[in-house]
Structures are given as structure tokens and as C-alpha cells.
Design an enzyme around this catalytic site. Structure first.
Site, PDB file in Angstrom:
ATOM      1  N   HIS A 170      33.663  35.997  37.019  1.00 54.31           N
ATOM      2  CA  HIS A 170      34.978  35.736  37.613  1.00 54.31           C
ATOM      3  C   HIS A 170      36.095  36.255  36.710  1.00 54.31           C
ATOM      4  O   HIS A 170      37.036  36.912  37.177  1.00 54.31           O
ATOM      5  CB  HIS A 170      35.133  34.232  37.839  1.00 54.31           C
ATOM      6  CG  HIS A 170      36.501  33.794  38.252  1.00 54.31           C
ATOM      7  ND1 HIS A 170      36.865  33.628  39.574  1.00 54.31           N
ATOM      8  CD2 HIS A 170      37.602  33.487  37.518  1.00 54.31           C
ATOM      9  CE1 HIS A 170      38.132  33.239  39.632  1.00 54.31           C
ATOM     10  NE2 HIS A 170      38.596  33.152  38.403  1.00 54.31           N
ATOM     11  N   GLU A 171      35.989  35.984  35.418  1.00 55.35           N
ATOM     12  CA  GLU A 171      37.034  36.421  34.487  1.00 55.35           C
ATOM     13  C   GLU A 171      37.046  37.938  34.338  1.00 55.35           C
ATOM     14  O   GLU A 171      38.115  38.560  34.288  1.00 55.35           O
ATOM     15  CB  GLU A 171      36.839  35.736  33.127  1.00 55.35           C
ATOM     16  CG  GLU A 171      36.942  34.224  33.157  1.00 55.35           C
ATOM     17  CD  GLU A 171      38.275  33.730  33.704  1.00 55.35           C
ATOM     18  OE1 GLU A 171      39.294  34.437  33.544  1.00 55.35           O
ATOM     19  OE2 GLU A 171      38.306  32.637  34.299  1.00 55.35           O
ATOM     20  N   HIS A 174      38.927  39.585  37.149  1.00 58.09           N
ATOM     21  CA  HIS A 174      40.389  39.622  37.033  1.00 58.09           C
ATOM     22  C   HIS A 174      40.835  40.909  36.339  1.00 58.09           C
ATOM     23  O   HIS A 174      41.818  41.535  36.750  1.00 58.09           O
ATOM     24  CB  HIS A 174      40.893  38.420  36.232  1.00 58.09           C
ATOM     25  CG  HIS A 174      41.029  37.152  37.023  1.00 58.09           C
ATOM     26  ND1 HIS A 174      41.784  37.070  38.173  1.00 58.09           N
ATOM     27  CD2 HIS A 174      40.523  35.902  36.801  1.00 58.09           C
ATOM     28  CE1 HIS A 174      41.739  35.823  38.629  1.00 58.09           C
ATOM     29  NE2 HIS A 174      40.978  35.103  37.833  1.00 58.09           N
ATOM     30  N   GLU A 227      42.707  34.478  42.616  1.00 58.75           N
ATOM     31  CA  GLU A 227      41.523  33.681  42.265  1.00 58.75           C
ATOM     32  C   GLU A 227      40.399  33.902  43.277  1.00 58.75           C
ATOM     33  O   GLU A 227      39.226  34.019  42.902  1.00 58.75           O
ATOM     34  CB  GLU A 227      41.901  32.199  42.201  1.00 58.75           C
ATOM     35  CG  GLU A 227      42.800  31.835  41.045  1.00 58.75           C
ATOM     36  CD  GLU A 227      42.160  32.133  39.702  1.00 58.75           C
ATOM     37  OE1 GLU A 227      40.973  31.807  39.510  1.00 58.75           O
ATOM     38  OE2 GLU A 227      42.862  32.696  38.838  1.00 58.75           O
TER      39      GLU A 227
END
Length: 298
Positions: A170-171, A174, A227
């Protein structure tokens, strides 16, 4: 009464009546609005991961983003204490990062192809590096340029490598989606609006009202959208790297428990609430399993 050159009379203008004509403040607003519209449309680009048009200042290069990310990373490391990189925990997290990073190009290519686009491989020159920071924070991050960190407080919440890969994927997403650059560009538009408001005579109370409307109507939904995008790309990335995407659901349940249920309501938050996030991940699970079957080569 007053006499005009032709002998006609005209009524005097009532006291307090405004003279119609040119308004400098209106001109200022028009000029600022024109520049904002020009800036907006001249800095739109198509994201290969999502297929959507996003706003990223075209003067911001990969090198610029990497430099900003490195500066932020060094500042964080000057304040936080990394654990021994040769420790077992650090080694496990470094291996998770390596597996995720190895699949970036394949996942970007696949997602771009689904949308009829060519991959851009914007992050191919990123110098990926992960540090494990000794802190109770249940958190992790990845910066433009590839610098990452995982806080030790996340380890007991993650519980296993698959769940840790869900957070780290997920990070990383980004950074791949250039969300930092998008936020910087959005902030420039906000600054243009603030300057226009100040130049046109808007007082502090009016400015505060406008910014509150912007926050709830644009800024917070914009952050939640980022997100959600990172959840999707991160899920595909972890699945392609041979991690079990199904572990993402109990992970976010544990993350919610770790927060103690203190999160604000979704409309007032930068993040989707856990129920919304979990429902979205469950919808994506068949696609994630396909990515695991297609790209996982152990």
C-alpha cells in the site's frame, strides 16, 4: 438640478448611489481564475495505474521527487532510531520489500494494459531502501524516490509476512501513483485561490469559510481517493509477489482495533473507514488472486 451643454436638465444622483464602472477587484479575480484554469488543464496527465487524468505539475521531474523524498527521509532518520539492519526483523522486512519492488514493472504493465495504456515506468530509477524504526507507532511509509520505513509497532499488529506485505505494498503504491506530487500540485492551486481571495478583499472569516468548504468538499475526498487507489495497486503488488492477498482483510480489522476505534467519521477523515476499506478489498480479491496466479513464480 444641473444643466447639460444642450440645455437639458438631469436629476442629481442620490447620495450614496454607486457609480457603475470598472471594478479592480473583479479584474483580479478574473485574472487569478484564468491562470488557475490554465494551470489546471496544462498539467493534466493520464496515470497508467488507474487510467484516470490526474493533476501533476509537469515541471516536477522524477529527480525532483526523489530529492524531496530523500530530504524528508534524512530528516526522519535524524529524529528516529533505526534498529540493527542485520537483525532478524529487519532482514524479514527487507526481504518483503525486495519481493514487492521486483514486481513493480510487471504490475504496472498489467494495469496499464487493462486500460489500453502504455506503462510509463516512472519509478524505474528509484533507489529503493527500507529502514525499520524503533517506535511504538503502528505505521509505515514509502517516499518518492523509493525510501521506505516500517515502525516496529506495526510488527505485532501485522503478525505475519503476508499482512506486512499488504501494508508495505500500500505504501509503495502511494509512491508509484505519485500521490505526493499530486498533493503538491493541488496545494499550488489552493495557494492561487488564497491569493485571489486576499487580493479581492476577502476577510479572514470569509477565507476560513471557503477553506472549510474546500476541505470537506474537495481535500478530504481527494485524500480518501488516494488511499483507495493505493489499496488496489498495493493489493495487486503483494499478490504478484506471491503473498496471500486474503490476509489484507484481517490486517485492516486488526489495524482498526489497534486504533481503539478513535478514528473520526469518514466524511471528516483523510482515510476511508475500516468497513469501507475492507469491503473494497473484498471486491478486489478475485482480481488479486488472478494476479497471484499470473505473476507469482516461486
Amino acid at each position: 438640478m444641473r444643466q447639460d451643454p444642450f440645455g437639458r436638465t438631469a436629476a442629481a444622483r442620490p447620495a450614496g448611489a454607486r457609480r457603475r464602472g470598472f471594478s479592480p477587484r473583479m479584474l483580479i479575480l478574473v485574472l487569478f481564475a484564468g491562470y488557475a484554469v490554465f494551470y489546471y488543464f496544462s498539467n493534466r496527465t493520464v496515470d497508467p495505474y488507474t487510467g484516470e487524468k490526474v493533476l501533476i505539475d509537469k515541471s516536477l521531474s522524477a529527480e525532483d521527487e526523489e530529492a524531496l523524498g530523500l530530504q524528508a527521509y534524512r530528516e526522519i532518520l535524524s529524529q528516529e532510531r533505526p534498529i540493527d539492519p542485520n537483525s532478524e526483523v529487519a532482514g524479514q522486512i527487507q526481504e518483503i520489500a525486495r519481493r514487492l519492488v521486483d514486481k513493480i514493472d510487471e504490475v504496472e504493465g498489467a494495469l496499464a494494459a487493462e486500460r489500453g495504456l502504455q506503462p510509463q515506468y516512472f519509478a524505474e530509477e528509484f533507489n529503493w531502501e527500507v529502514s525499520v524504526l524503533d517506535s511504538d507507532q503502528v505505521n509505515a511509509f514509502a517516499l518518492p524516490g523509493g525510501k521506505m520505513a516500517v515502525y516496529t509497532g506495526l510488527v505485532p499488529v501485522a503478525q505475519n509476512a503476508d499482512a506486512m506485505a499488504a501494508v508495505m505494498g500500500h505504501e509503495i503504491a502511494h509512491a508509484l501513483l505519485r500521490h505526493g506530487a499530486q498533493r503538491m500540485t493541488e496545494q499550488k492551486l489552493v495557494q492561487i485561490g488564497q491569493m485571489a481571495g486576499a487580493a479581492s478583499g476577502m476577510d479572514a472569516g470569509q477565507m476560513q469559510t471557503v477553506m472549510a468548504i474546500y476541505g470537506y468538499g474537495r481535500a478530504l475526498p481527494y485524500a480518501r481517493k488516494h488511499e483507495t487507489e493505493a489499496d488496489e495497486v498495493g493489493l495487486m503488488l503483494m499478490a504478484a509477489a506471491c503473498f496471500d492477498p486474503r490476509e489484507s482483510v484481517p490486517l485492516w480489522e486488526r489495524m482498526s482495533q489497534a486504533s481503539g476505534g478513535q478514528a473520526p467519521p469518514e466524511f471528516a477523515s483523510t482515510h476511508p473507514n475500516p468497513g469501507t476499506r475492507i469491503a473494497h478489498l473484498q471486491e478486489l480479491m478475485p482480481k488479486a488472486q488472478q494476479y497471484r496466479e499470473q505473476f507469482c513464480r516461486q
